[in-house]
Scaffold this motif. Structure first.
Motif, short mmCIF file in Angstrom:
data_model
loop_
_atom_site.label_atom_id
_atom_site.label_comp_id
_atom_site.label_asym_id
_atom_site.label_seq_id
_atom_site.Cartn_x
_atom_site.Cartn_y
_atom_site.Cartn_z
N ALA A 161 78.04 52.87 60.92
CA ALA A 161 79.15 53.62 61.52
C ALA A 161 80.26 52.66 61.95
N ARG A 162 79.85 51.48 62.45
CA ARG A 162 80.87 50.50 62.85
C ARG A 162 81.67 50.02 61.63
N LYS A 163 80.97 49.90 60.49
CA LYS A 163 81.70 49.53 59.27
C LYS A 163 82.72 50.60 58.90
N TYR A 164 82.33 51.85 59.13
CA TYR A 164 83.28 52.95 58.86
C TYR A 164 84.48 52.84 59.80
N ALA A 165 84.16 52.53 61.08
CA ALA A 165 85.25 52.41 62.05
C ALA A 165 86.21 51.29 61.64
#
Length: 405
Positions: free
Chosen positions: A46-50
């Motif tokens: 999810a952090r990569k998406y952010a």
């Protein structure tokens, strides 16, 4: 993705640790997580998406910036959109796709705007360089103002370098035309100054000749003719033309110096002569006082005799300054005219029988009559005609003299 804890809506981790992202078209594996709990795995992706969302935000900001490299930003949008289906992230992929598609449309629009602006700038830059070429071609035709024109060509080069945006092919073609015009000007200027140098060599030779003549005349004491000759040399100097400024000044100083030698010497002689003439003027003014004091009305004959003596002394005195000459002559002539008028009046008062002039004229008539008689006695027609003519002339003169009484 604003809330990283809402990970279950967009992804899951199966029993073997494979991480999936959920999209409207189904699930796809994005990676594997073995280092911790499933929640930690989802949080990691999810952090990569952010991070991806932040990158998209930055691209969107660049597209809206006036100084942005729009084509580069558009390429970045396309790259993100093309790679989104394979991106190893967990998040709202569908929403990000929608946003990237909108950004792609916006980027395409901005690219067209930038392209139009660049086309306008290119056209304006091309027009400026075309104007410089046209000016250069006109300058190349000039036959004067060589220095100013050369300076303008140099300024055009500087202006040319400051104009950007013309495509290379057009710029090269325009530059060739400009360079050709400049070369034409350079050749014509070179030819002009070559001709000017040749002409100045002729002028220099002529002026050297005039200087030599002036220097030769500078020691002459034949004041009048030499002054006229130097004036003639001055006229020739003006007609000869001009050298380059420095050379002209040097030549003129030499020519003028030679003239100054003569005219300064003449001035010294004339100054000494004027001093002598001033003494003569004083002497003649004294004679005039004597002449103007003569008793012309009371005794014109005595006045005439005294005046003749004064005239003799007048001639012996010599010349006076030119500025006083006419004035003195007018005064002397006035006395002479007064004496002549008085003598004429006195002559008219003498009785006819006592007038010596009339006596002399009557005697001449009598002699002419006798000569005519002698001619008649010879019978020579030519001598008779000549004697008759002489007698008629003397009778006429006597008649005029008697009628004037």
């Amino acid at each position: 993705m604003s809330d990283i804890q809402d990970w279950t809506r967009f992804g899951r981790v199966d029993a073997d640790g494979t991480v999936f992202v959920k999209t409207s078209s189904g699930e796809r594996a994005v990676g594997s997580w073995q280092a911790g709990s499933p929640d930690e795995g989802l949080a990691h992706f999810a952090r990569k998406y952010a991070d991806l969302v932040v990158e998209v935000d930055l691209i969107a900001a660049r597209l809206n910036s006036a100084s942005a490299d729009v084509p580069q930003a558009a390429a970045a949008v396309k790259k993100l959109r093309d790679g989104l289906d394979e991106a190893p992230v967990v998040g709202d992929i569908d929403a990000l796709k929608t946003r990237l598609d909108e950004l792609a449309k916006h980027a395409a629009s901005r690219v067209e705007e930038v392209k139009a602006v660049k086309e306008e700038e290119r056209a304006e830059a091309t027009a400026k360089k075309e104007a410089l070429v046209a000016e250069a071609e006109e300058l190349a035709k000039r036959d004067s103002h060589w220095k100013a024109t050369g300076e303008r060509f140099a300024a055009i080069v500087d202006e040319w370098k400051s104009i950007h945006g013309v495509d290379r092919k057009t710029d090269s073609a325009l530059w060739r035309k400009f360079a050709s015009a400049r070369e034409t000007f350079t050749r014509r200027r070179g030819a002009h100054f070559a001709q000017l140098d040749a002409e100045r060599k002729v002028i220099a030779a002529k002026k050297e000749e005039l200087i030599a003549q002036a220097e030769e005349l500078s020691t002459s004491t034949d004041w009048g003719p030499t002054a006229d000759a130097l004036k003639g040399l001055m006229a020739e100097w003006k007609e000869a033309g001009r050298l380059a400024p420095d050379a002209e000044q040097k030549a003129w100083k030499r020519f003028r110096a030679a003239q100054d030698v003569f005219f300064n010497a003449r001035s010294e002689v004339f100054s000494a002569r004027d001093a002598e003439y001033e003494q003569n003027q004083e002497a003649k003014e004294e004679l005039l006082k004597r002449a103007e004091a003569l008793d012309v009305e009371g005794d014109p004959k005595a006045a005439q005799a005294a005046f003749r003596e004064i005239q003799g002394q007048w001639g012996e005195i010599g010349r006076v300054p030119r500025s006083a000459q006419n004035k003195l002559q007018r005064r002397l002539r006035k006395v002479d005219d007064a004496i002549r008028a008085a003598m004429d009046v006195a002559w008219r008062r003498v009785p006819v029988e006592d007038n010596p002039i009339l006596k002399q004229m009557r005697q001449q008539v009598a002699e002419a009559e006798e000569k005519l008689e002698r001619a008649k006695s010879t019978g020579n027609s030519k001598q008779i005609a000549k004697a008759e003519k002489e007698l008629a002339g003397k009778q006429q003169m006597l008649s005029l003299a008697e009628s004037a009484r």
